[in-house]
Design an enzyme around this catalytic site. Structure first.
Site, short mmCIF file in Angstrom:
data_model
loop_
_atom_site.label_atom_id
_atom_site.label_comp_id
_atom_site.label_asym_id
_atom_site.label_seq_id
_atom_site.Cartn_x
_atom_site.Cartn_y
_atom_site.Cartn_z
N PRO A 4 71.06 74.73 28.54
CG PRO A 4 71.48 75.93 26.58
CD PRO A 4 72.16 75.11 27.65
CD GLU A 5 66.88 71.52 31.97
OE1 GLU A 5 65.83 70.86 32.04
OE2 GLU A 5 67.52 71.89 32.96
NE ARG A 112 82.96 74.73 30.37
CZ ARG A 112 82.68 74.05 31.48
NH1 ARG A 112 81.67 74.42 32.24
NH2 ARG A 112 83.38 73.00 31.81
NE ARG A 155 66.17 52.05 33.63
CZ ARG A 155 67.16 51.43 33.00
NH1 ARG A 155 66.91 50.40 32.24
NH2 ARG A 155 68.39 51.85 33.14
#
Ligand code: ZN
Length: 285
Positions: A4-5, A112, A155
Protein backbone atom coordinates in the site's frame (compact mmCIF):
# COMPACT_ATOMS: atom_id res chain seq x y z
CA UNK A 1 5.39 -7.39 -4.38
CA UNK A 2 3.35 -4.27 -4.24
CA UNK A 3 2.56 -2.61 -0.95
CA UNK A 4 0.00 0.00 0.00
CA UNK A 5 1.22 3.46 -0.90
CA UNK A 6 -0.22 6.86 -0.10
CA UNK A 7 -3.41 6.54 -2.21
CA UNK A 8 -4.20 3.12 -0.79
CA UNK A 9 -3.72 4.25 2.82
CA UNK A 10 -5.62 7.50 2.19
CA UNK A 11 -8.49 5.52 0.64
CA UNK A 12 -8.72 3.40 3.78
CA UNK A 13 -8.55 6.50 5.96
CA UNK A 14 -11.37 8.23 4.08
CA UNK A 15 -13.58 5.18 4.40
CA UNK A 16 -12.90 4.55 8.06
CA UNK A 17 -12.80 8.11 9.40
CA UNK A 18 -16.60 8.60 9.47
CA UNK A 19 -17.00 5.17 11.10
CA UNK A 20 -14.53 5.68 13.94
CA UNK A 21 -14.29 9.42 14.62
CA UNK A 22 -16.32 10.44 17.66
CA UNK A 23 -16.53 6.83 18.84
CA UNK A 24 -14.73 5.38 21.82
CA UNK A 25 -11.95 2.86 21.31
CA UNK A 26 -13.46 0.60 23.95
CA UNK A 27 -11.02 -2.29 23.71
CA UNK A 28 -7.82 -3.05 21.85
CA UNK A 29 -6.98 -6.71 21.64
CA UNK A 30 -3.46 -7.37 20.37
CA UNK A 31 -3.17 -11.03 19.49
CA UNK A 32 0.37 -10.77 18.14
CA UNK A 33 2.82 -9.11 20.53
CA UNK A 34 5.26 -8.49 17.66
CA UNK A 35 2.90 -5.81 16.29
CA UNK A 36 3.75 -3.25 18.99
CA UNK A 37 7.32 -4.17 19.95
CA UNK A 38 9.14 -3.02 22.02
CA UNK A 39 6.03 -2.21 24.07
CA UNK A 40 3.98 -4.97 25.64
CA UNK A 41 0.44 -5.38 24.28
CA UNK A 42 -1.03 -4.62 27.72
CA UNK A 43 0.85 -1.31 27.92
CA UNK A 44 -0.50 -0.20 24.55
CA UNK A 45 -4.01 -1.37 25.33
CA UNK A 46 -4.01 0.37 28.72
CA UNK A 47 -2.94 3.66 27.13
CA UNK A 48 -5.64 3.72 24.45
CA UNK A 49 -8.67 1.87 25.81
CA UNK A 50 -11.66 4.01 26.75
CA UNK A 51 -10.41 7.02 24.82
CA UNK A 52 -12.48 8.92 22.29
CA UNK A 53 -11.24 8.81 18.69
CA UNK A 54 -10.82 12.49 17.86
CA UNK A 55 -9.59 11.96 14.32
CA UNK A 56 -8.27 9.30 12.00
CA UNK A 57 -5.34 10.96 10.26
CA UNK A 58 -2.61 10.00 7.84
CA UNK A 59 1.00 11.02 7.33
CA UNK A 60 2.93 9.31 4.55
CA UNK A 61 1.87 5.67 4.76
CA UNK A 62 1.04 5.87 8.47
CA UNK A 63 -2.57 5.71 9.56
CA UNK A 64 -2.86 7.64 12.82
CA UNK A 65 -5.51 7.19 15.49
CA UNK A 66 -5.67 10.55 17.25
CA UNK A 67 -7.17 9.75 20.63
CA UNK A 68 -8.30 11.97 23.51
CA UNK A 69 -5.58 13.72 25.54
CA UNK A 70 -3.01 13.58 22.72
CA UNK A 71 -2.55 9.83 22.74
CA UNK A 72 -1.61 8.57 19.27
CA UNK A 73 -1.58 5.09 17.80
CA UNK A 74 0.34 5.01 14.51
CA UNK A 75 -0.27 2.04 12.26
CA UNK A 76 1.86 1.00 9.32
CA UNK A 77 0.28 -1.67 7.13
CA UNK A 78 3.56 -2.64 5.45
CA UNK A 79 3.29 -5.34 2.81
CA UNK A 80 0.14 -7.31 3.48
CA UNK A 81 -1.76 -5.56 6.26
CA UNK A 82 -5.46 -4.84 5.78
CA UNK A 83 -8.04 -3.28 8.08
CA UNK A 84 -11.50 -4.78 7.85
CA UNK A 85 -14.62 -3.16 9.31
CA UNK A 86 -17.13 -5.70 10.62
CA UNK A 87 -15.86 -8.52 8.42
CA UNK A 88 -17.68 -11.84 8.34
CA UNK A 89 -16.52 -14.17 11.12
CA UNK A 90 -13.28 -16.02 10.66
CA UNK A 91 -11.15 -13.34 8.98
CA UNK A 92 -7.76 -15.06 8.69
CA UNK A 93 -4.44 -13.74 10.00
CA UNK A 94 -6.00 -11.41 12.57
CA UNK A 95 -3.29 -9.68 14.61
CA UNK A 96 -5.18 -6.82 16.26
CA UNK A 97 -8.84 -6.17 16.99
CA UNK A 98 -10.28 -2.72 17.63
CA UNK A 99 -13.62 -2.81 19.45
CA UNK A 100 -15.53 0.45 19.23
CA UNK A 101 -17.95 1.74 21.83
CA UNK A 102 -20.80 1.56 19.31
CA UNK A 103 -20.41 -2.21 18.97
CA UNK A 104 -18.56 -2.24 15.65
CA UNK A 105 -15.24 -3.99 15.23
CA UNK A 106 -12.15 -3.36 13.10
CA UNK A 107 -9.79 -6.22 12.48
CA UNK A 108 -6.22 -5.81 11.36
CA UNK A 109 -5.28 -8.88 9.32
CA UNK A 110 -1.72 -9.29 8.14
CA UNK A 111 -0.52 -12.63 6.74
CA UNK A 112 3.15 -11.69 6.60
CA UNK A 113 3.12 -9.87 9.96
CA UNK A 114 5.28 -6.91 8.94
CA UNK A 115 2.68 -4.31 9.96
CA UNK A 116 3.42 -2.29 13.08
CA UNK A 117 1.64 -0.27 15.76
CA UNK A 118 3.42 2.54 17.58
CA UNK A 119 2.15 4.32 20.66
CA UNK A 120 3.15 7.96 21.03
CA UNK A 121 1.97 10.15 23.88
CA UNK A 122 1.91 13.89 23.31
CA UNK A 123 2.08 15.84 20.05
CA UNK A 124 5.82 16.43 20.52
CA UNK A 125 6.53 12.70 20.65
CA UNK A 126 4.32 12.07 17.63
CA UNK A 127 5.94 14.83 15.61
CA UNK A 128 9.46 13.68 16.49
CA UNK A 129 8.62 10.10 15.52
CA UNK A 130 7.26 11.16 12.14
CA UNK A 131 9.95 13.76 11.45
CA UNK A 132 12.65 11.10 11.88
CA UNK A 133 11.02 8.91 9.25
CA UNK A 134 9.15 11.03 6.74
CA UNK A 135 9.91 13.86 4.38
CA UNK A 136 7.47 16.20 2.64
CA UNK A 137 3.85 15.23 2.26
CA UNK A 138 3.40 15.10 -1.52
CA UNK A 139 -0.17 16.34 -1.66
CA UNK A 140 0.70 19.40 0.41
CA UNK A 141 2.10 22.58 -1.09
CA UNK A 142 5.58 21.62 0.14
CA UNK A 143 6.37 19.45 -2.86
CA UNK A 144 7.81 21.77 -5.49
CA UNK A 145 10.41 21.46 -8.21
CA UNK A 146 12.62 23.86 -6.28
CA UNK A 147 12.46 21.84 -3.06
CA UNK A 148 13.14 18.57 -4.89
CA UNK A 149 16.09 20.02 -6.74
CA UNK A 150 17.53 21.35 -3.48
CA UNK A 151 17.20 17.93 -1.80
CA UNK A 152 18.77 16.13 -4.76
CA UNK A 153 21.77 18.39 -5.20
CA UNK A 154 24.94 16.35 -5.77
CA UNK A 155 23.17 13.00 -5.47
CA UNK A 156 24.25 10.32 -7.91
CA UNK A 157 21.65 7.73 -6.97
CA UNK A 158 18.98 7.11 -9.61
CA UNK A 159 15.99 9.42 -9.42
CA UNK A 160 13.78 6.37 -8.83
CA UNK A 161 15.66 5.65 -5.58
CA UNK A 162 15.30 9.30 -4.62
CA UNK A 163 11.52 9.17 -5.08
CA UNK A 164 11.24 5.98 -3.01
CA UNK A 165 13.12 7.42 -0.03
CA UNK A 166 10.39 8.10 2.55
CA UNK A 167 12.64 10.56 4.37
CA UNK A 168 12.46 12.84 1.32
CA UNK A 169 8.94 12.31 0.00
CA UNK A 170 6.46 10.48 2.20
CA UNK A 171 4.12 7.88 0.78
CA UNK A 172 5.48 7.30 -2.74
CA UNK A 173 6.34 3.66 -3.47
CA UNK A 174 7.11 1.55 -6.49
CA UNK A 175 3.84 2.01 -8.38
CA UNK A 176 3.53 5.77 -8.10
CA UNK A 177 7.25 6.40 -8.65
CA UNK A 178 7.07 4.60 -12.03
CA UNK A 179 3.89 6.38 -13.00
CA UNK A 180 5.23 9.81 -12.00
CA UNK A 181 8.55 9.34 -13.84
CA UNK A 182 6.68 8.33 -16.99
CA UNK A 183 4.34 11.31 -16.76
CA UNK A 184 7.34 13.62 -16.30
CA UNK A 185 9.27 11.89 -19.12
CA UNK A 186 12.25 11.25 -16.86
CA UNK A 187 14.22 7.99 -17.07
CA UNK A 188 14.23 6.12 -13.71
CA UNK A 189 18.01 5.60 -13.85
CA UNK A 190 18.88 9.24 -14.37
CA UNK A 191 21.08 10.39 -11.46
CA UNK A 192 18.93 12.55 -9.21
CA UNK A 193 21.49 15.33 -9.03
CA UNK A 194 21.50 15.73 -12.80
CA UNK A 195 17.85 16.54 -13.43
CA UNK A 196 17.16 20.03 -14.71
CA UNK A 197 14.91 22.44 -12.88
CA UNK A 198 12.29 21.96 -15.60
CA UNK A 199 12.42 18.20 -15.04
CA UNK A 200 11.99 18.65 -11.28
CA UNK A 201 9.03 20.96 -11.87
CA UNK A 202 7.49 18.36 -14.15
CA UNK A 203 8.21 15.59 -11.66
CA UNK A 204 6.68 17.44 -8.70
CA UNK A 205 3.51 17.90 -10.73
CA UNK A 206 3.65 14.30 -12.00
CA UNK A 207 3.91 12.87 -8.47
CA UNK A 208 0.80 14.80 -7.48
CA UNK A 209 -1.03 13.78 -10.65
CA UNK A 210 -0.16 10.09 -10.26
CA UNK A 211 -1.24 10.09 -6.61
CA UNK A 212 -4.46 11.94 -7.46
CA UNK A 213 -5.24 9.41 -10.19
CA UNK A 214 -4.67 6.60 -7.70
CA UNK A 215 -6.93 8.26 -5.14
CA UNK A 216 -9.66 8.80 -7.73
CA UNK A 217 -9.64 5.07 -8.48
CA UNK A 218 -9.75 4.08 -4.81
CA UNK A 219 -6.14 2.96 -4.90
CA UNK A 220 -4.62 0.00 -6.66
CA UNK A 221 -5.15 -3.65 -5.84
CA UNK A 222 -2.22 -5.95 -6.27
CA UNK A 223 -1.76 -9.07 -4.23
CA UNK A 224 -3.09 -8.33 -0.77
CA UNK A 225 -4.27 -4.76 -0.69
CA UNK A 226 -7.96 -4.32 0.01
CA UNK A 227 -9.78 -1.32 1.35
CA UNK A 228 -11.68 -1.29 4.63
CA UNK A 229 -14.74 -3.03 3.21
CA UNK A 230 -12.60 -5.80 1.80
CA UNK A 231 -13.23 -4.34 -1.67
CA UNK A 232 -10.50 -3.71 -4.18
CA UNK A 233 -9.38 -0.46 -5.77
CA UNK A 234 -9.17 -0.27 -9.55
CA UNK A 235 -6.11 1.85 -10.22
CA UNK A 236 -4.15 -1.18 -11.44
CA UNK A 237 -6.37 -1.04 -14.55
CA UNK A 238 -5.16 2.50 -15.21
CA UNK A 239 -1.42 2.08 -14.82
CA UNK A 240 0.33 3.86 -17.68
CA UNK A 241 3.54 1.83 -17.53
CA UNK A 242 3.78 0.03 -14.18
CA UNK A 243 3.50 -3.75 -14.67
CA UNK A 244 2.93 -3.23 -18.40
CA UNK A 245 6.10 -4.79 -19.82
CA UNK A 246 5.79 -5.37 -23.56
CA UNK A 247 2.56 -3.41 -23.86
CA UNK A 248 2.51 -0.27 -26.04
CA UNK A 249 3.35 3.01 -24.35
CA UNK A 250 0.08 5.00 -24.14
CA UNK A 251 1.83 8.04 -25.64
CA UNK A 252 4.08 6.71 -28.43
CA UNK A 253 3.32 3.00 -28.79
CA UNK A 254 6.86 1.80 -28.06
CA UNK A 255 6.80 -1.36 -25.93
CA UNK A 256 7.21 -0.68 -22.23
CA UNK A 257 10.40 -2.16 -20.78
CA UNK A 258 11.09 -3.57 -17.36
CA UNK A 259 14.39 -2.74 -15.73
CA UNK A 260 15.79 -2.68 -12.25
CA UNK A 261 16.25 0.62 -10.44
CA UNK A 262 16.83 1.00 -6.72
CA UNK A 263 16.60 -2.78 -6.52
CA UNK A 264 12.98 -2.71 -7.64
CA UNK A 265 11.24 -3.88 -10.78
CA UNK A 266 10.78 -0.65 -12.73
CA UNK A 267 8.76 0.07 -15.85
CA UNK A 268 9.44 2.78 -18.41
CA UNK A 269 9.08 3.81 -22.04
CA UNK A 270 12.62 4.43 -23.17
CA UNK A 271 11.45 6.56 -26.05
CA UNK A 272 9.40 8.96 -23.91
CA UNK A 273 11.93 8.68 -21.08
CA UNK A 274 15.34 8.72 -22.75
CA UNK A 275 18.11 6.85 -20.99
CA UNK A 276 20.81 9.05 -19.51
CA UNK A 277 23.87 9.09 -21.77
CA UNK A 278 26.60 6.89 -20.44
CA UNK A 279 29.61 8.72 -19.18
CA UNK A 280 32.98 7.17 -19.83
CA UNK A 281 33.92 5.00 -16.94
CA UNK A 282 36.44 6.68 -14.70
CA UNK A 283 39.09 4.42 -13.22
CA UNK A 284 39.03 4.43 -9.46
CA UNK A 285 42.28 3.93 -7.56
ZN1 ZN B 1 6.48 6.29 -25.07
Amino acid sequence: MAVPELPEVETIRRQLAPLVEGRTLARLHIADARWCLPLAPEAVADAVQGRRVERLARRGKYLIWELADDVFLLMHLRMTGILLYDPPPGAPYERVRFELGDGHVLRFCDPRRFGTGELQIGTGARDAFLAARLGVEPLSGELTGASLQRMARGRRAPVKAFLLDQRRIAGVGNIYADEALFRARVHPLRPAGRLTRAQWDALAQAVRDALDAGLAAGGATIDDYRDADGARGSFQDEFLVHRRRGEPCPVCGTPVVKLVAAGRGTYACERCQPRPRRRRAVATP
